[in-house]
Design a protein around this motif. Sequence first.
Motif, PDB file in Angstrom:
ATOM      1  N   TRP A  36       0.838  -1.191   0.000  1.00 39.50           N
ATOM      2  CA  TRP A  36       0.000   0.000   0.000  1.00 39.50           C
ATOM      3  C   TRP A  36       0.879   1.248   0.000  1.00 39.50           C
ATOM      4  N   PHE A  37       0.467   2.209  -0.816  1.00 34.89           N
ATOM      5  CA  PHE A  37       1.128   3.499  -0.884  1.00 34.89           C
ATOM      6  C   PHE A  37       0.076   4.587  -0.748  1.00 34.89           C
ATOM      7  N   GLY A  42       0.617  17.049  -4.959  1.00 34.76           N
ATOM      8  CA  GLY A  42       1.902  17.721  -5.081  1.00 34.76           C
ATOM      9  C   GLY A  42       3.064  17.000  -4.434  1.00 34.76           C
ATOM     10  N   GLU A  43       2.786  15.825  -3.866  1.00 37.57           N
ATOM     11  CA  GLU A  43       3.854  15.080  -3.209  1.00 37.57           C
ATOM     12  C   GLU A  43       4.110  13.753  -3.909  1.00 37.57           C
ATOM     13  N   ARG A  44       5.235  13.175  -3.613  1.00 36.92           N
ATOM     14  CA  ARG A  44       5.606  11.874  -4.150  1.00 36.92           C
ATOM     15  C   ARG A  44       4.844  10.772  -3.423  1.00 36.92           C
ATOM     16  N   ARG A  45       4.641   9.666  -4.093  1.00 36.59           N
ATOM     17  CA  ARG A  45       3.988   8.530  -3.437  1.00 36.59           C
ATOM     18  C   ARG A  45       4.854   8.023  -2.302  1.00 36.59           C
ATOM     19  N   GLU A  46       4.184   7.682  -1.212  1.00 36.67           N
ATOM     20  CA  GLU A  46       4.853   7.266   0.025  1.00 36.67           C
ATOM     21  C   GLU A  46       4.456   5.842   0.372  1.00 36.67           C
ATOM     22  N   GLY A  47       5.430   5.032   0.725  1.00 34.17           N
ATOM     23  CA  GLY A  47       5.141   3.668   1.133  1.00 34.17           C
ATOM     24  C   GLY A  47       4.436   3.637   2.472  1.00 34.17           C
ATOM     25  N   VAL A  48       3.342   2.910   2.565  1.00 35.77           N
ATOM     26  CA  VAL A  48       2.568   2.816   3.798  1.00 35.77           C
ATOM     27  C   VAL A  48       2.800   1.479   4.499  1.00 35.77           C
ATOM     28  N   ALA A  49       2.628   0.391   3.765  1.00 29.28           N
ATOM     29  CA  ALA A  49       2.793  -0.938   4.375  1.00 29.28           C
ATOM     30  C   ALA A  49       3.000  -1.964   3.274  1.00 29.28           C
ATOM     31  N   GLY A  50       3.754  -2.999   3.608  1.00 33.81           N
ATOM     32  CA  GLY A  50       3.986  -4.056   2.634  1.00 33.81           C
ATOM     33  C   GLY A  50       4.630  -5.255   3.298  1.00 33.81           C
ATOM     34  N   VAL A  58       6.321  -4.640   6.939  1.00 37.54           N
ATOM     35  CA  VAL A  58       6.995  -3.367   7.196  1.00 37.54           C
ATOM     36  C   VAL A  58       5.987  -2.229   7.035  1.00 37.54           C
ATOM     37  N   TYR A  59       6.203  -1.177   7.791  1.00 38.31           N
ATOM     38  CA  TYR A  59       5.325  -0.009   7.761  1.00 38.31           C
ATOM     39  C   TYR A  59       6.144   1.270   7.605  1.00 38.31           C
ATOM     40  N   GLY A  60       5.517   2.261   6.994  1.00 40.85           N
ATOM     41  CA  GLY A  60       6.111   3.573   6.987  1.00 40.85           C
ATOM     42  C   GLY A  60       6.142   4.129   8.413  1.00 40.85           C
ATOM     43  N   ASP A  61       7.111   4.942   8.706  1.00 41.26           N
ATOM     44  CA  ASP A  61       7.278   5.443  10.073  1.00 41.26           C
ATOM     45  C   ASP A  61       6.046   6.181  10.580  1.00 41.26           C
ATOM     46  N   SER A  62       5.375   6.889   9.707  1.00 43.57           N
ATOM     47  CA  SER A  62       4.254   7.726  10.138  1.00 43.57           C
ATOM     48  C   SER A  62       2.990   6.931  10.473  1.00 43.57           C
ATOM     49  N   VAL A  63       2.956   5.659  10.120  1.00 43.62           N
ATOM     50  CA  VAL A  63       1.741   4.872  10.383  1.00 43.62           C
ATOM     51  C   VAL A  63       1.974   3.719  11.344  1.00 43.62           C
ATOM     52  N   LYS A  64       3.199   3.529  11.768  1.00 40.24           N
ATOM     53  CA  LYS A  64       3.504   2.430  12.684  1.00 40.24           C
ATOM     54  C   LYS A  64       2.664   2.530  13.951  1.00 40.24           C
ATOM     55  N   VAL A  78      -5.330  -8.152  -0.097  1.00 40.67           N
ATOM     56  CA  VAL A  78      -4.576  -7.484   0.961  1.00 40.67           C
ATOM     57  C   VAL A  78      -5.458  -6.405   1.574  1.00 40.67           C
ATOM     58  N   THR A  79      -5.463  -6.363   2.888  1.00 39.89           N
ATOM     59  CA  THR A  79      -6.298  -5.418   3.612  1.00 39.89           C
ATOM     60  C   THR A  79      -5.416  -4.477   4.428  1.00 39.89           C
ATOM     61  N   LEU A  80      -5.811  -3.216   4.451  1.00 38.05           N
ATOM     62  CA  LEU A  80      -5.126  -2.225   5.274  1.00 38.05           C
ATOM     63  C   LEU A  80      -6.136  -1.668   6.274  1.00 38.05           C
ATOM     64  N   GLN A  81      -5.944  -2.018   7.524  1.00 44.46           N
ATOM     65  CA  GLN A  81      -6.788  -1.503   8.590  1.00 44.46           C
ATOM     66  C   GLN A  81      -6.119  -0.259   9.156  1.00 44.46           C
ATOM     67  N   MET A  82      -6.839   0.850   9.128  1.00 34.60           N
ATOM     68  CA  MET A  82      -6.273   2.130   9.553  1.00 34.60           C
ATOM     69  C   MET A  82      -7.030   2.626  10.784  1.00 34.60           C
ATOM     70  N   ASN A  83      -6.329   2.708  11.885  1.00 27.73           N
ATOM     71  CA  ASN A  83      -6.919   3.159  13.142  1.00 27.73           C
ATOM     72  C   ASN A  83      -6.290   4.462  13.599  1.00 27.73           C
ATOM     73  N   ASN A  84      -6.988   5.139  14.502  1.00 25.95           N
ATOM     74  CA  ASN A  84      -6.500   6.399  15.058  1.00 25.95           C
ATOM     75  C   ASN A  84      -6.014   7.336  13.947  1.00 25.95           C
ATOM     76  N   LEU A  85      -6.878   7.522  12.975  1.00 18.61           N
ATOM     77  CA  LEU A  85      -6.502   8.318  11.806  1.00 18.61           C
ATOM     78  C   LEU A  85      -6.274   9.772  12.175  1.00 18.61           C
ATOM     79  N   LYS A  86      -5.313  10.372  11.509  1.00 15.69           N
ATOM     80  CA  LYS A  86      -4.951  11.761  11.723  1.00 15.69           C
ATOM     81  C   LYS A  86      -5.210  12.559  10.447  1.00 15.69           C
ATOM     82  N   ILE A  87      -5.290  13.857  10.593  1.00 14.25           N
ATOM     83  CA  ILE A  87      -5.543  14.706   9.434  1.00 14.25           C
ATOM     84  C   ILE A  87      -4.464  14.489   8.368  1.00 14.25           C
TER      85      ILE A  87
END
Length: 125
Positions: A36-37, A42-50, A58-64, A78-87
Amino acid sequence: QVDLRESGGGSVETGGSLTLTCSASGSTRNTGCLSWFRQRPGERREGVAGFSVRHGIVYGDSVKGRFTISRDNAGSTVTLQMNNLKIEDTATYFCAHGSGFACYTPLNPDEFGVWGQGSQVTVSS
């Protein structure tokens, strides 16, 4: 060739949860790896989890600690469960399929050749 279909996403308030699902179809869906990215305007794609061949999940630092990636036994969903979401989690989220070196660097978007259509996740206060 692999075809990726994403579902989920949407809008939620800070602290809320969302789930993204990616389903892979095609002759090579059970080979390679899925990650998942995300991309903000205006920003580059960022790795989220894989899934790393060497290091497992592995997870990106901002979502660990907040996001969890999982996959079915066949590896085609593949499922991405996202909790405690931030702006700052607001972005378009993409599922991607890669093979070879991509599975050693699952957070590097340059290694992935097949992309889903993207799912918008919007987090508001």
